[in-house]
Design an enzyme around this catalytic site. Structure first.
Site, short mmCIF file in Angstrom:
data_model
loop_
_atom_site.label_atom_id
_atom_site.label_comp_id
_atom_site.label_asym_id
_atom_site.label_seq_id
_atom_site.Cartn_x
_atom_site.Cartn_y
_atom_site.Cartn_z
N HIS A 154 40.46 34.06 47.49
CA HIS A 154 39.51 33.30 48.28
C HIS A 154 38.86 32.15 47.50
CE1 HIS A 154 36.38 36.14 46.61
NE2 HIS A 154 35.66 35.03 46.62
N ASP A 192 43.41 39.88 48.01
CA ASP A 192 42.53 38.84 47.47
C ASP A 192 42.85 38.54 46.02
OD1 ASP A 192 40.65 36.88 47.53
OD2 ASP A 192 38.91 38.20 47.52
N SER A 270 33.56 35.61 41.31
CA SER A 270 34.80 36.01 41.98
C SER A 270 36.02 35.56 41.19
CB SER A 270 34.86 35.42 43.39
OG SER A 270 33.85 35.95 44.20
#
Length: 424
Positions: A154, A192, A270
């Site tokens: 993402h 992801d 992330s």
């Protein structure tokens, strides 16, 4: 005591005070036993070291005390006996090496130092000359010298239309200040996980991949990355859960497992590495719970390794799909189910089929809700994870499945997995 003082009658007051000071400074208690020769060592504070000319030596047990040179080193509570000796032996504090997995004074800083140079900031829209001005969108880890970077999907692809990496390109900034243009090679939205590649004419730092299978709740871990574009950020915590299910988090789609930690994770973390105290990457940080503190989640590195193997083999991740919702059984669940339904199969372990998706491979194969899977592809199974590992990427290949039904009816079914829809 009188006997002791008589032995020191030949010493002047100053000498006696010095000896008592040594004993008090080292907090030692000495005694003679049936040893022919023994050396007693104590740790002496710095102010008293200049007056150390009278250490002790115990001679043959004769009721007489003798004097000799006293070797000085620290008396450690954690020292171990030397080979061939039953008694504890003092060891210098600097000599023992820290054991793998043990938490010591410098464990976290040493682990961060090993991995830190390989942690990168991922951004888009850099400013003039490629320096600064970039909007940080995530972190990553260089995992080999050819410039392969492990990150989350993402951060580098259009996940929900919120961010778009222009033409599959992102800007990469290393901890030492070097900047590169990175190319997104592979991305798997379901897990992801993504792979970005950079090219460098000079050597690149790399991080070592460990194993997430060895982790246990309570193990220390480190989250590294660039939260809010703040590079070289390190936070620490413990593993809270090693197999948190996606269903536990209210996430739909296919089954996924995460490592849950209480490390501080914020936007920009992330894709950054989750690191054990041995300096090995054991996960990829991907999300946190916004409404709570201390709830962060990472994809286990063992799962990431399998995903990267799929990337190399086919350029994407192939996941077989059966169309079953299943539950792992244990003795307590089985006992409860038998209380509710006397016809429940007489099993000690297995996997309960809770739901069958209409017109799915499992539906066409004849699975029914309430079936208990006891064998899969000729092997006894007792967990969903075993079924997933057995299937691997075997799409379109018939698999034999043995199930038990009410009243202990044994049935063998043949199911042909289909490739799952990554958006499921």
């Amino acid at each position: 005591m009188k006997h002791f003082m008589r032995k020191f009658s030949g010493f002047n007051k100053s000498s006696i005070l010095r000896i008592l000071s040594i004993a008090a400074g080292g907090s030692g208690i000495f005694y003679a036993n049936n040893y022919k020769e023994a050396t007693v060592s104590v740790s002496i504070p710095e102010p008293l070291r200049e007056s150390l000319s009278l250490p002790w030596k115990i001679g043959e047990r004769t009721d007489k005390w003798q004097f000799g040179m006293l070797p000085l080193f620290s008396l450690s509570a954690g020292s171990t006996p030397s080979s061939g000796e039953k008694g504890a032996s003092a060891v210098p504090e600097s000599s023992p090496k820290q054991c793998p997995g043990c938490l010591g004074r410098d464990s976290i800083s040493s682990a961060a130092a090993r991995v830190g140079p390989a942690v990168v900031n991922i951004s888009i829209h850099q400013g003039k000359f490629g320096i600064g001005g970039g909007k940080g969108i995530g972190s990553g880890t260089i995992i080999d010298k050819d410039g392969t970077i492990l990150t989350c999907a993402h951060a580098v692809v259009d996940f929900h239309g919120a961010r778009v990496a222009s033409n599959g390109k992102v800007d990469i900034t290393l901890q030492d200040g070097r900047t590169f243009e990175g190319t997104v090679l592979n991305a798997d939205l379901h897990s992801d996980i993504a792979i970005v590649k950079i090219n460098s004419k000079t050597p690149l730092p790399t991080a070592k991949l460990g194993s997430s299978r060895k982790l246990q709740p309570g193990d220390w871990v480190i989250a590294m990355g660039c939260p809010l574009s703040l590079q070289n950020t390190v936070t620490a915590g413990i593993v809270s859960c090693v197999d948190r299910q996606s269903s536990d988090l209210g996430l739909g789609g296919m089954r996924r497992e995460y490592l849950q930690t209480d490390c501080a994770i914020n936007p920009g973390n992330s894709g950054g590495p989750l690191v054990n105290i041995d300096g090995e990457v054991v996960g990829v940080n991907i999300m946190k719970v916004l409404a709570a503190d201390g709830l962060g989640f990472a994809v286990p590195i063992d799962s990431v390794t399998k995903i990267m193997q799929h990337f190399k083999k086919r350029g994407r991740v192939v996941r077989p799909w059966l169309g079953l919702k299943m539950i792992d059984l244990n003795e307590m669940i089985i006992s409860q189910l038998k209380e509710r339904d006397g016809t429940f199969p007489n099993v000690k372990k297995g996997i309960l089929v809770a739901m069958v998706t209409p017109d799915s491979p499992a539906d066409r194969a004849g699975f029914h809700p309430g079936d208990v899977v006891v064998e899969f592809d000729g092997k006894p199974v007792e967990s969903i994870k075993e079924v997933i590992e057995t299937m691997g990427d075997r799409v379109g290949e018939p698999l034999k499945v043995v199930v038990r039904r009410p009243k202990d009816k044994l049935v063998t079914l043949t199911v042909i997995p289909e490739e799952s829809n990554p958006n499921m």
